[in-house]
Design a protein around this motif. Structure first.
Motif, PDB file in Angstrom:
ATOM      1  N   CYS A  39       0.828  -1.206   0.000  1.00 18.16           N
ATOM      2  CA  CYS A  39       0.000   0.000   0.000  1.00 18.16           C
ATOM      3  C   CYS A  39       0.865   1.260   0.000  1.00 18.16           C
ATOM      4  O   CYS A  39       0.570   2.237  -0.705  1.00 18.16           O
ATOM      5  CB  CYS A  39      -0.923   0.009   1.213  1.00 18.16           C
ATOM      6  N   ILE A  40       1.930   1.248   0.788  1.00 15.36           N
ATOM      7  CA  ILE A  40       2.831   2.405   0.820  1.00 15.36           C
ATOM      8  C   ILE A  40       3.505   2.585  -0.536  1.00 15.36           C
ATOM      9  O   ILE A  40       3.646   3.716  -1.037  1.00 15.36           O
ATOM     10  CB  ILE A  40       3.873   2.230   1.942  1.00 15.36           C
ATOM     11  N   LEU A  41       3.914   1.480  -1.152  1.00 17.81           N
ATOM     12  CA  LEU A  41       4.519   1.547  -2.486  1.00 17.81           C
ATOM     13  C   LEU A  41       3.536   2.128  -3.506  1.00 17.81           C
ATOM     14  O   LEU A  41       3.893   3.006  -4.305  1.00 17.81           O
ATOM     15  CB  LEU A  41       4.969   0.155  -2.913  1.00 17.81           C
ATOM     16  N   LEU A  42       2.294   1.667  -3.465  1.00 23.08           N
ATOM     17  CA  LEU A  42       1.277   2.172  -4.401  1.00 23.08           C
ATOM     18  C   LEU A  42       0.951   3.641  -4.142  1.00 23.08           C
ATOM     19  O   LEU A  42       0.628   4.378  -5.077  1.00 23.08           O
ATOM     20  CB  LEU A  42       0.013   1.322  -4.291  1.00 23.08           C
ATOM     21  N   SER A  43       1.029   4.064  -2.895  1.00 23.51           N
ATOM     22  CA  SER A  43       0.766   5.476  -2.600  1.00 23.51           C
ATOM     23  C   SER A  43       1.827   6.374  -3.224  1.00 23.51           C
ATOM     24  O   SER A  43       1.527   7.481  -3.689  1.00 23.51           O
ATOM     25  CB  SER A  43       0.705   5.698  -1.084  1.00 23.51           C
ATOM     26  N   PHE A  44       3.070   5.910  -3.243  1.00 31.07           N
ATOM     27  CA  PHE A  44       4.127   6.676  -3.911  1.00 31.07           C
ATOM     28  C   PHE A  44       3.922   6.677  -5.427  1.00 31.07           C
ATOM     29  O   PHE A  44       4.180   7.682  -6.095  1.00 31.07           O
ATOM     30  CB  PHE A  44       5.498   6.100  -3.571  1.00 31.07           C
ATOM     31  N   VAL A  45       3.440   5.567  -5.954  1.00 31.51           N
ATOM     32  CA  VAL A  45       3.214   5.474  -7.398  1.00 31.51           C
ATOM     33  C   VAL A  45       2.027   6.343  -7.823  1.00 31.51           C
ATOM     34  O   VAL A  45       2.044   6.964  -8.896  1.00 31.51           O
ATOM     35  CB  VAL A  45       2.985   4.004  -7.812  1.00 31.51           C
ATOM     36  N   CYS A  46       1.000   6.413  -6.985  1.00 26.48           N
ATOM     37  CA  CYS A  46      -0.198   7.164  -7.364  1.00 26.48           C
ATOM     38  C   CYS A  46       0.046   8.659  -7.450  1.00 26.48           C
ATOM     39  O   CYS A  46      -0.820   9.404  -7.930  1.00 26.48           O
ATOM     40  CB  CYS A  46      -1.351   6.863  -6.407  1.00 26.48           C
ATOM     41  N   VAL A  47       1.215   9.111  -6.989  1.00 22.36           N
ATOM     42  CA  VAL A  47       1.580  10.525  -7.150  1.00 22.36           C
ATOM     43  C   VAL A  47       1.560  10.924  -8.619  1.00 22.36           C
ATOM     44  O   VAL A  47       1.182  12.054  -8.973  1.00 22.36           O
ATOM     45  CB  VAL A  47       2.971  10.783  -6.526  1.00 22.36           C
ATOM     46  N   PHE A  48       1.924   9.981  -9.501  1.00 24.11           N
ATOM     47  CA  PHE A  48       1.987  10.286 -10.924  1.00 24.11           C
ATOM     48  C   PHE A  48       0.604  10.544 -11.518  1.00 24.11           C
ATOM     49  O   PHE A  48       0.491  11.151 -12.587  1.00 24.11           O
ATOM     50  CB  PHE A  48       2.678   9.152 -11.679  1.00 24.11           C
ATOM     51  N   LEU A  49      -0.456  10.104 -10.845  1.00 26.90           N
ATOM     52  CA  LEU A  49      -1.806  10.407 -11.314  1.00 26.90           C
ATOM     53  C   LEU A  49      -2.146  11.879 -11.148  1.00 26.90           C
ATOM     54  O   LEU A  49      -3.021  12.403 -11.841  1.00 26.90           O
ATOM     55  CB  LEU A  49      -2.834   9.563 -10.540  1.00 26.90           C
ATOM     56  N   PHE A  50      -1.454  12.551 -10.238  1.00 21.96           N
ATOM     57  CA  PHE A  50      -1.729  13.955  -9.965  1.00 21.96           C
ATOM     58  C   PHE A  50      -0.911  14.891 -10.844  1.00 21.96           C
ATOM     59  O   PHE A  50      -1.131  16.103 -10.839  1.00 21.96           O
ATOM     60  CB  PHE A  50      -1.449  14.277  -8.494  1.00 21.96           C
TER      61      PHE A  50
END
Length: 319
Positions: A97-108
């Motif tokens: 989940c922490i890894l995906l939270s860092f990846v989801c930054v690119f959606l912004f």
């Protein structure tokens, strides 16, 4: 009355120099300094070419590598006491989940589209709710493990991984249901704000249903508050593998970041509002990663003598 009408017309129309006729600019245009013609408005969003986006990308990639490194350490030392403590499966769920939270930054980052607007808040809310649910399940397991040691305890039969895993799955699924209802009622979409600024158009995401947006954030805040309170209550339990102190501090950091960000988020506009969101995601995720996993990695790498049941017991007794 006639003078008032002319004044109102001046606010809406542009007059050419020495002309009695007026030309109305389109929504994506605005008048030049001489007020004699319309020019195209500047389009604004948090693009990858912005300096702040470059910083966000660098930090996000770096933190992804750190998270993968920690995950690799846990896989290599899978059978050791520190990794097994407090449900290793939930630890890996939290790391993912922490890894995906860092990846989801690119959606912004980049120009908002309908699909990215949908994925932004729903992905962020689901990921963080799953992470906090895992921490809450860990805290529940600490409490049960201590209570079950008492003679004749009812909780003895609940010891194991089934209860915390089921609790984490149930709590996370509630957020998923909230997101599905939100998307079915009124999903987020791309919006062009042509009125906030005179000389530029802000491309942003409209949340669609405000109720759905605040329901996602509210449920995430509820889970964080419950996890913090419960972890604070069980932080002093005499359990050798008690993670409650680390969970308490991580939830304190997590909640403090999002509470402190609210005024900045409400006062920011355009791409700076998105930058505030990205900053909050990075800082809160880093807080979870550092508070929960850095102490364990320190013991695994630099104090291997403590990475045993006897070592942890003696460490706890010294404390």
């Amino acid at each position: 009355m006639k003078v008032q009408q002319q004044f109102n017309a001046l606010k809406v129309f542009l007059f050419s120099v020495d002309s009695e006729n007026c030309i109305r600019c389109l929504e994506d245009e605005w008048p030049n300094e001489k007020k004699d013609r319309c020019i195209q408005k500047f389009v604004e969003f948090l693009s990858y070419t912005d300096n702040i986006s470059t910083v966000f990308v660098f930090i996000s990639v770096l933190l992804c590598l750190v998270t993968l490194f920690i995950m690799g350490i846990f896989i290599c030392y899978l059978d050791t006491a520190i990794v097994k403590a407090n449900n290793q499966s939930l630890s890996f769920v939290l790391l993912v989940c922490i890894l995906l939270s860092f990846v989801c930054v690119f959606l912004f980052l980049g120009q908002p589209l309908d699909i990215t607007c949908i994925l932004r808040v729903t992905t962020f809310g689901t990921i963080f709710s799953t992470a906090v649910s895992s921490l809450l399940a860990k805290t529940i397991m600490v409490y049960i493990a201590f209570t079950a040691t008492k003679p004749g305890s009812y909780w003895r039969k609940w010891i194991g991984v089934t209860l915390p895993n089921s609790a984490a799955m149930l709590l996370s699924s509630v957020q998923g249901i909230i997101c599905l209802v939100w998307l079915s009622v009124s999903h987020p979409f791309q919006e062009m704000d042509t009125h906030s600024y005179q000389d530029k158009i802000v491309i942003q995401c409209n949340e669609g249903s405000v109720m759905g947006f605040y329901s996602v954030l509210g449920y995430m805040g509820f889970l964080s508050a419950v996890s913090f309170i419960l972890a604070f209550m069980v932080r002093t339990l005499p359990d050798s593998f008690n993670e409650a102190k680390n969970i308490t501090f991580s939830m304190l950091v997590f909640c403090s970041v999002w509470i402190a960000i609210i005024p900045a988020y409400l006062s920011a506009k355009g791409k700076y509002m998105v930058a505030v969101e990205v900053f909050a995601i990075l800082v809160s995720s880093t807080g979870l990663l550092s508070c929960i996993f850095f102490p364990k990695c320190f013991i695994i790498l630099f104090r291997p003598n403590l990475n045993t049941q006897i070592g942890l017991l003696s460490k706890k007794n010294r404390l």
